[in-house]
Design a protein around this motif. Structure first.
Motif: not given
Lengths: 113, 116
Positions: A4-10, A28-34, A89-97, A103-108
């Motif tokens: 996961v990439s978060q482009h804005n750090h601050h 490459g597959g189906t994901v859940n996103l948070f 703020y953190f973006c996160a992903v897990n593969a379905r199942g 987690f991404g690197g976070g944005t402050r």
């Protein structure tokens, strides 16, 4: 493996400004996103989640995010931020199942009153 | 009850000490996790337990030893840690992801560990 990439750090905004935080994932597959938020000195809290269905999801505190599959993106938005939105703020992903939440690197975010 | 409870909240230990971190949830979740979070960094996955069995170990040094005594409890045993292991250790739980479409993880407040 997913990443996961978060482009804005601050990000610094004034109150009432609009917010958009970028998040891109690689898998490459189906994901859940948070999106999770971590207020100073507090634990991680879920803002919103996407499993399937309508790609525009609404979360707590007026936040929303849009899943764009073709862009592998899940950007977070809020039309008008408040001082109390100051947090990380953190973006996160897990593969379905799967159980591996990445987690991404976070944005402050700092909101000036 | 949507809480994940971690104890202690703060821990200071010497490099020769043995200590344990504890985590408890009563949401019926069958997946439990340990994450490590350094200051101004995202949480990094250490271990995942699914149905009380260790399913993921992210190449964590053996000085960290997880244990899942039952479906509600998760421990992290610490021995011979180094100062660079000082961090916030987060526990989380979720409905097991292996059969579900999706489930979010609920996080505890963390244990702030300082190794001296």
């Amino acid at each position: 493996a997913q990443s996961v990439s978060q482009h804005n750090h601050h990000v610094i905004l004034s109150e009432a400004a609009s917010l958009e935080l970028g998040c891109n994932y690689s898998y490459g597959g189906t994901v859940n996103l948070f999106w999770y938020v971590q207020y100073p000195g507090q634990h991680l809290q879920l803002l919103l989640k996407y499993f399937s269905g309508d790609p525009l999801v609404k979360g707590i505190k007026g936040f929303e995010a849009e899943f764009i599959k073709s862009k592998f993106s899940f950007n977070l938005r809020k039309p008008s931020v408040q001082w109390s939105d100051t947090a990380e703020y953190f973006c996160a992903v897990n593969a379905r199942g799967g159980n591996m939440l990445t987690f991404g690197g976070g944005t402050r975010l700092m909101v000036k009153p | 009850d949507t809480e994940v409870t971690q104890t202690p909240k703060h821990l200071v230990m010497g490099m020769t000490n043995k200590k344990s971190l504890k985590c408890e949830q009563h949401m019926g979740h069958r997946a439990m996790y340990w994450y490590k979070q350094k200051a101004k960094k995202p949480p990094e996955l250490m271990f995942v337990y699914s149905y009380e069995k260790l399913s993921i170990n992210e190449s964590v040094p053996s000085r960290f030893s997880p244990e899942c005594p039952n479906s509600s409890l998760l421990n992290l045993h610490l021995h011979a840690l180094q100062p660079e292991d000082s961090a916030l250790y987060l526990c989380a739980s979720s409905r097991s992801g292996t059969n579900n479409v999706g489930s979010e993880a609920f996080f505890g407040q963390g244990t702030r560990l300082t190794v001296v």
